[in-house]
Design a protein around this motif. Structure first.
Motif, PDB file in Angstrom:
ATOM      1  N   LYS A  60      -3.685   3.665 -13.883  1.00  0.00           N
ATOM      2  CA  LYS A  60      -4.267   3.204 -12.713  1.00  0.00           C
ATOM      3  C   LYS A  60      -3.406   2.150 -12.069  1.00  0.00           C
ATOM      4  N   VAL A  61      -2.586   2.302 -10.395  1.00  0.00           N
ATOM      5  CA  VAL A  61      -1.915   1.401  -9.997  1.00  0.00           C
ATOM      6  C   VAL A  61      -2.133   1.083  -8.729  1.00  0.00           C
ATOM      7  N   LEU A  62      -1.437  -0.107  -8.134  1.00  0.00           N
ATOM      8  CA  LEU A  62      -2.438  -0.964  -7.131  1.00  0.00           C
ATOM      9  C   LEU A  62      -1.241  -1.054  -6.464  1.00  0.00           C
ATOM     10  N   ALA A  63      -0.934  -1.199  -4.909  1.00  0.00           N
ATOM     11  CA  ALA A  63       0.490  -1.246  -3.848  1.00  0.00           C
ATOM     12  C   ALA A  63      -0.616  -2.091  -3.630  1.00  0.00           C
ATOM     13  N   GLN A  64       0.447  -2.557  -2.758  1.00  0.00           N
ATOM     14  CA  GLN A  64       0.250  -3.510  -1.059  1.00  0.00           C
ATOM     15  C   GLN A  64       1.777  -4.190  -0.635  1.00  0.00           C
ATOM     16  N   VAL A  65       1.536  -3.916   0.768  1.00  0.00           N
ATOM     17  CA  VAL A  65       3.158  -3.446   1.364  1.00  0.00           C
ATOM     18  C   VAL A  65       2.571  -4.950   2.515  1.00  0.00           C
ATOM     19  N   SER A  66       3.599  -5.216   2.560  1.00  0.00           N
ATOM     20  CA  SER A  66       3.427  -6.798   3.480  1.00  0.00           C
ATOM     21  C   SER A  66       4.458  -7.013   3.995  1.00  0.00           C
ATOM     22  N   CYS A  67       4.661  -7.578   5.252  1.00  0.00           N
ATOM     23  CA  CYS A  67       6.145  -7.814   6.050  1.00  0.00           C
ATOM     24  C   CYS A  67       6.030  -8.872   6.696  1.00  0.00           C
ATOM     25  N   ASP A  68       7.073  -9.518   6.885  1.00  0.00           N
ATOM     26  CA  ASP A  68       8.004 -11.037   7.421  1.00  0.00           C
ATOM     27  C   ASP A  68       8.969 -10.817   8.103  1.00  0.00           C
ATOM     28  N   ILE A  69       9.283 -11.699   8.847  1.00  0.00           N
ATOM     29  CA  ILE A  69      10.306 -12.191   9.758  1.00  0.00           C
ATOM     30  C   ILE A  69      11.521 -12.632   8.996  1.00  0.00           C
ATOM     31  N   GLY A  70      12.658 -12.549   8.433  1.00  0.00           N
ATOM     32  CA  GLY A  70      13.690 -13.340   8.386  1.00  0.00           C
ATOM     33  C   GLY A  70      15.325 -13.011   8.588  1.00  0.00           C
ATOM     34  N   GLU A  79      19.909  -4.312   9.878  1.00  0.00           N
ATOM     35  CA  GLU A  79      18.845  -3.686   9.252  1.00  0.00           C
ATOM     36  C   GLU A  79      17.905  -4.111   8.434  1.00  0.00           C
ATOM     37  N   GLY A  80      17.044  -4.099   8.290  1.00  0.00           N
ATOM     38  CA  GLY A  80      15.752  -4.496   7.518  1.00  0.00           C
ATOM     39  C   GLY A  80      16.007  -4.658   6.728  1.00  0.00           C
ATOM     40  N   THR A  81      14.991  -4.893   6.064  1.00  0.00           N
ATOM     41  CA  THR A  81      14.986  -5.038   4.189  1.00  0.00           C
ATOM     42  C   THR A  81      13.739  -4.724   3.259  1.00  0.00           C
ATOM     43  N   LEU A  82      14.223  -4.182   1.962  1.00  0.00           N
ATOM     44  CA  LEU A  82      13.166  -3.435   1.485  1.00  0.00           C
ATOM     45  C   LEU A  82      12.984  -4.346   0.172  1.00  0.00           C
ATOM     46  N   TYR A  83      12.080  -4.622  -0.355  1.00  0.00           N
ATOM     47  CA  TYR A  83      11.908  -5.760  -1.363  1.00  0.00           C
ATOM     48  C   TYR A  83      10.373  -4.376  -2.355  1.00  0.00           C
ATOM     49  N   LEU A  84      11.105  -4.540  -3.573  1.00  0.00           N
ATOM     50  CA  LEU A  84      10.011  -3.607  -4.409  1.00  0.00           C
ATOM     51  C   LEU A  84       9.693  -4.720  -6.160  1.00  0.00           C
ATOM     52  N   ARG A 139       8.464  -6.172   2.379  1.00  0.00           N
ATOM     53  CA  ARG A 139       7.729  -6.202   0.201  1.00  0.00           C
ATOM     54  C   ARG A 139       6.598  -5.570   0.213  1.00  0.00           C
ATOM     55  N   VAL A 140       6.671  -4.696  -1.356  1.00  0.00           N
ATOM     56  CA  VAL A 140       6.043  -4.022  -1.837  1.00  0.00           C
ATOM     57  C   VAL A 140       6.250  -3.945  -3.295  1.00  0.00           C
ATOM     58  N   ASP A 141       4.643  -4.790  -3.261  1.00  0.00           N
ATOM     59  CA  ASP A 141       4.241  -5.106  -4.595  1.00  0.00           C
ATOM     60  C   ASP A 141       3.258  -4.286  -5.272  1.00  0.00           C
ATOM     61  N   ILE A 142       3.801  -3.534  -6.684  1.00  0.00           N
ATOM     62  CA  ILE A 142       2.885  -2.759  -7.528  1.00  0.00           C
ATOM     63  C   ILE A 142       2.398  -3.790  -8.738  1.00  0.00           C
ATOM     64  N   ASN A 143       1.187  -3.592  -8.422  1.00  0.00           N
ATOM     65  CA  ASN A 143       0.756  -3.997 -10.153  1.00  0.00           C
ATOM     66  C   ASN A 143      -0.113  -2.569 -10.679  1.00  0.00           C
ATOM     67  N   VAL A 144       0.172  -3.052 -12.165  1.00  0.00           N
ATOM     68  CA  VAL A 144      -0.086  -1.772 -12.974  1.00  0.00           C
ATOM     69  C   VAL A 144      -1.428  -2.262 -14.071  1.00  0.00           C
ATOM     70  N   LEU A 145      -2.287  -1.524 -13.365  1.00  0.00           N
ATOM     71  CA  LEU A 145      -4.230  -2.517 -13.914  1.00  0.00           C
ATOM     72  C   LEU A 145      -4.571  -1.194 -15.678  1.00  0.00           C
ATOM     73  N   ASN A 146      -3.824  -0.365 -15.222  1.00  0.00           N
ATOM     74  CA  ASN A 146      -3.976   0.229 -16.617  1.00  0.00           C
ATOM     75  C   ASN A 146      -2.391   1.069 -16.443  1.00  0.00           C
ATOM     76  N   HIS A 147      -2.670   1.406 -18.316  1.00  0.00           N
ATOM     77  CA  HIS A 147      -1.114   1.625 -18.958  1.00  0.00           C
ATOM     78  C   HIS A 147      -1.722   3.175 -19.205  1.00  0.00           C
ATOM     79  N   ASP A 148      -1.662   4.590 -19.286  1.00  0.00           N
ATOM     80  CA  ASP A 148      -2.143   5.864 -19.808  1.00  0.00           C
ATOM     81  C   ASP A 148      -1.333   6.198 -19.932  1.00  0.00           C
ATOM     82  N   ALA A 161       2.456   6.222  -1.152  1.00  0.00           N
ATOM     83  CA  ALA A 161       1.596   5.996   0.299  1.00  0.00           C
ATOM     84  C   ALA A 161       1.127   4.625   0.298  1.00  0.00           C
ATOM     85  N   ALA A 162       1.255   3.015  -0.047  1.00  0.00           N
ATOM     86  CA  ALA A 162       1.500   2.297   0.753  1.00  0.00           C
ATOM     87  C   ALA A 162       2.069   2.170   2.052  1.00  0.00           C
ATOM     88  N   LEU A 163       3.155   2.401   1.841  1.00  0.00           N
ATOM     89  CA  LEU A 163       4.261   2.885   2.989  1.00  0.00           C
ATOM     90  C   LEU A 163       3.765   2.951   4.375  1.00  0.00           C
TER      91      LEU A 163
END
Length: 416
Positions: A60-70, A79-84, A139-148, A161-163
């Motif tokens: 199980k993995v949870l992804a969340q996308v956020s953006c800010d002006i820089g 060009e904009g930027t993409l962080y993972l 910015r894309v933050d990926i949190n690993v909830l369970n690893h199988d 899917a989050a993007l």
């Protein structure tokens, strides 16, 4: 002071590795799947834009996308930027003190960087507000909830899917000032994509020549080699990551590549279908899914097998409807006949042509007929004027084609 980290993670001991090798040699897997069978992928979208939970079996993995002006970089000012960023602290047996934590983190983060940033799946120029001054930083933050097992595929699907689900606010730049519009003032804008990459993981063993797709944690740790292929929806190769001790040949890699290309295309279609269902759900009142609901079983799950099976059924039904003849009736005189009866009627070959083409064809036919008449008259005069000098010698007659055998006026003039 601390025990060996390999003892905490399943599949690292020698007994487990030898047991997995013998099972793979007999073409058996512990969850009952075949060697080329995938686990079911389930998506859950949250109330916030860009929040997606992905589950593949017990992974199980949870992804969340956020953006800010820089500010943009000096090399690419327009060009904009993409962080993972990947966080695997939620896995119990991967402690920060252990060496497996850093190894998993660096490998997974580098793979996602190559899949999304190096392949340039996002249109970064569309994220520019003012050249050399202001751009959107996604910015894309990926949190690993369970690893199988198979964190690569789960993280890639979650990030994509989050993007695709994320919406950013619209801004205006005037007189060196940025004005950000709220959601009530203007609708939020989705991100623009150039392609949609998805990764597929295979495990290779020395005891068997058949690779295992979508491995579990036990199969992944006991594998001799791991191949990660990233394809987009156009079935173009984005990244290839292979490493291990098991020998691999070209035939095995091409076999994995064909299967991964079809799998990636199907997953992109599944994500698009899931986004359409989520958009319909958002139109309904009191259908808000929070972060707590995502982690529980109360959230609405969108299954890959269920949605794709429905799509196949709809395609089959539409094909049957299109192939089925439309019932109609034809009238001959005062009688009414069903559509299945055949009526032998002369077919007009010029009905499918335009009026200009019909007139041009009629003119060409008249020209050919006129040239044939003139050629026959000239040939008749020449044959009458020349007497037969001897009976043994055959009279030379000009070869004239018939009207139905000549295709154009040029052929007639060449014969004469």
């Amino acid at each position: 002071m601390f025990m060996n980290a390999n003892l905490f993670e399943p599949g690292k001991s020698k007994s487990e590795r030898s047991f997995i090798q013998s099972a793979v040699k007999q073409n058996t897997r512990f969850d009952g799947r075949k060697s080329n069978e995938f686990r079911d992928v389930k998506l859950t979208f949250g109330s916030d834009w860009g929040t997606v939970a992905v589950s593949m079996g017990d992974t199980k993995v949870l992804a969340q996308v956020s953006c800010d002006i820089g500010t943009p970089s000096s090399a690419r000012a327009n060009e904009g930027t993409l962080y993972l960023n990947v966080d695997i602290k939620g896995v119990a047996f991967l402690d920060e003190i252990q060496s497996t934590h850093d190894q998993r983190f660096l490998t997974l983060n580098s793979l996602l960087e190559r899949t999304f940033r190096s392949s340039r799946c996002l249109d970064l120029e569309s994220l520019c507000i003012a050249v050399e001054q202001h751009v959107w930083c996604v910015r894309v933050d990926i949190n690993v909830l369970n690893h199988d097992g198979n964190l690569y595929d789960a993280s890639t699907i979650a990030a994509l899917a989050a993007l695709m689900h994320f919406r950013r606010p619209e801004v205006s730049y005037a007189e060196e000032k940025i004005h950000t519009f709220s959601e009530r003032e203007r609708e939020l804008m989705p991100l623009l994509f150039l392609h949609y990459p998805v990764s597929v993981t295979y495990c290779l063993y020395k005891s068997s020549s058949n690779p295992l797709v979508d491995p579990t944690l036990l199969e992944e740790n006991a594998a001799d080699s791991i191949i990660v292929l990233s394809f987009n929806s156009y079935q173009e190769l984005c990244t290839l990551n292979a490493g291990g001790t098991a020998p691999t040949n070209v035939r095995t890699i091409m076999q994995c590549a064909r299967s991964a290309a079809n799998r990636s295309k199907a997953l992109v279609q599944f994500i698009r279908k899931a986004l359409e269902l989520d958009a319909e759900r958002r139109l309904q009142p009191n259908r808000v899914v929070g972060l707590v609901d995502l982690l529980s079983d109360t959230a609405p799950l969108l299954s890959f097998k269920h949605l794709m099976a429905e799509n196949v059924r709809q395609e089959v039904v539409q094909k049957k409807i299109s192939d089925k003849p439309i019932p109609s009736t034809e009238t001959v005189g005062d009688e009414q006949l069903p559509a299945d009866t055949k009526i032998d009627a002369p077919m007009d070959e010029t009905t499918w042509l335009s009026v200009e083409q019909n007139t041009w064809i009629e003119q060409q036919v008249k020209n050919v007929q006129q040239s044939l008449k003139e050629s026959t008259q000239v040939a008749g005069k020449t044959s009458k004027s020349k007497p037969n000098r001897s009976k043994n010698k055959a009279s030379k007659k000009p070869a004239i084609r018939k009207q139905d055998q000549s295709d154009s006026e040029e052929e007639v003039t060449q014969i004469l």
